[in-house]
Design an enzyme around this catalytic site. Structure first.
Site, short mmCIF file in Angstrom:
data_model
loop_
_atom_site.label_atom_id
_atom_site.label_comp_id
_atom_site.label_asym_id
_atom_site.label_seq_id
_atom_site.Cartn_x
_atom_site.Cartn_y
_atom_site.Cartn_z
N CYS A 149 0.84 -1.20 0.00
CA CYS A 149 0.00 0.00 0.00
C CYS A 149 0.87 1.25 0.00
O CYS A 149 1.70 1.44 -0.89
CB CYS A 149 -0.97 -0.04 1.17
SG CYS A 149 -2.25 1.25 1.09
N ASP A 303 -10.49 -4.51 -4.52
CA ASP A 303 -9.88 -3.58 -3.57
C ASP A 303 -10.70 -2.29 -3.53
O ASP A 303 -10.73 -1.53 -4.49
CB ASP A 303 -8.44 -3.28 -4.00
CG ASP A 303 -7.63 -2.58 -2.91
OD1 ASP A 303 -8.25 -1.92 -2.06
OD2 ASP A 303 -6.40 -2.71 -2.93
N HIS A 332 -8.26 -5.58 -0.38
CA HIS A 332 -7.03 -4.89 -0.01
C HIS A 332 -6.24 -5.66 1.06
O HIS A 332 -5.01 -5.70 1.00
CB HIS A 332 -7.37 -3.50 0.51
CG HIS A 332 -6.18 -2.61 0.70
ND1 HIS A 332 -5.53 -2.01 -0.35
CD2 HIS A 332 -5.51 -2.23 1.83
CE1 HIS A 332 -4.51 -1.29 0.11
NE2 HIS A 332 -4.48 -1.41 1.43
#
Length: 358
Positions: A149, A303, A332
């Site tokens: 991320c 996601d 995610h």
């Protein structure tokens, strides 16, 4: 010849539901009365500490197969144990058993005095310093970097600004590049309504409650749905254990260093400079085309935090000839941890990284 499977009778189905209801009641009391499950259990040592930052070296669990060490770079707003939940559900443990030498940067929980930290500190100081320490500790002159991320953003910025540095390979998971693809986040930080200067000047570090609420707004019914799912599966010990670990991590957000939050909001969310290749850090342009190391970006099909439209431009912007994007089932978080990750992402990462770490 195999006998046909016997159909379950109505009586047996009723009995099964009654038994599960009883178990739900028993397990519900256990759920309320017991503490959070232990996480981050893979044995490790702190080889460097600086402020709240800790650089971990995980103890080998098999004979080393791959020469190049691996350094995990995490997001600034989440605890790193999502990659080391529990034995059997730990990416760190998986990589160790496959013969990789694994290190991790844990940013820790920012203190009031850390509100002045900016991207410059992370990309031009902390990450390069940790990479040097990893190489010194492993007695190697290269390092593979994995970023999750926002950790992927930091890793790509580091790679772009240290193109002649020691980075052997670069892998990113669900890394946002194009702020216009961030949908609800884009609306939440709309400059017409969101006074980021006032937030940072008043609060310093941005409280985790603010960030947690923003994640919840992306899927407002998700928490209710998760509670219903938990009730339906409360009789199942393995489901409850997994649920508690993921729920603990999701709620275990940490403050965002104030000046870095101001910088990211203005230059990434408002100006979209990352996608335009216009972002400057310390007076130097972050040109992702300068990254020549083998690169892989693994994205999640479902996601909602980093939608595909936000992640899609990353691979085309990287300058390496050896680069690829892989889309896998999952969200995610389930992309990197849990049963979905065990059978999808982890083998993909091992295969790709192993071929490039000999």
């Amino acid at each position: 010849m195999t006998a046909p499977a016997r159909e379950t009778t109505v009586e047996e189905r009723v009995r099964q539901q009654i038994e599960r209801t009883i178990q739900r009641s028993i397990k519900g009391l256990e759920y309320i009365s017991t503490g959070d499950p232990a996480v981050g259990l893979t044995p490790k040592e702190v080889i460097h500490a600086r402020g709240t930052l800790k650089l971990y070296h995980y103890r080998p669990q098999s004979d080393e197969v791959y020469r190049v060490p691996v350094m995990l770079v995490m997001s600034l707003v989440s605890k790193p144990y999502i990659l080391d939940l529990t034995p059997g559900q730990s990416l760190v443990e998986f990589l160790l058993k496959k013969g990789f030498d694994v290190y991790m940067i844990d940013w820790g929980v920012p203190r009031p005095e850390d509100t002045k930290l900016r991207l410059e500190d992370y990309v031009l100081d902390f990450i390069p310093d940790c990479a040097e320490r990893v190489m010194r500790d492993s007695e190697e002159d290269e390092v593979s970097v994995i970023g999750y991320c926002m950790g992927g953003q930091l890793a790509t910025m580091y790679g772009a600004l240290h193109a002649d540095g020691p980075m052997k390979n670069l892998a990113c998971f669900t890394t946002p590049v194009d702020a216009d693809g961030m949908t609800l986040f884009k609306q939440w930080t709309d400059r017409r309504y969101f006074d980021v200067d006032r937030v940072v000047d008043t609060l310093g570090n941005v409280p985790p409650e603010l960030l947690f609420a923003s994640f919840d707004m992306l899927k407002p019914a998700a928490r209710v749905a998760k509670n219903v799912q938990l009730w339906d599966n409360l009789w199942n010990d393995e489901f409850v254990k997994s649920y508690r670990m993921f729920d603990r991590w999701a709620a275990d957000q940490i403050p965002f260093p104030g000046e870095c939050f101001r910088q990211v909001t203005k230059e990434f969310m408002w100006e979209n400079k990352f996608a335009k290749n216009e972002l400057e850090i310390g007076g130097r342009r972050v040109d992702l085309g300068k990254i020549k190391a083998p690169f892989i970006h693994i994205v999640a099909e479902h996601d909602h935090i980093v939608p595909y439209e936000a992640a899609k431009p990353l691979v085309p912007m990287i300058g390496s000839e050896d680069k690829r994007e892989v889309m896998l089932k999952g969200g995610h978080v389930s992309l990197v941890a849990g049963g979905n990750a065990i059978y999808r992402l982890w083998p993909q990462l091992e295969s790709w990284l192993g071929e490039r770490s000999v």
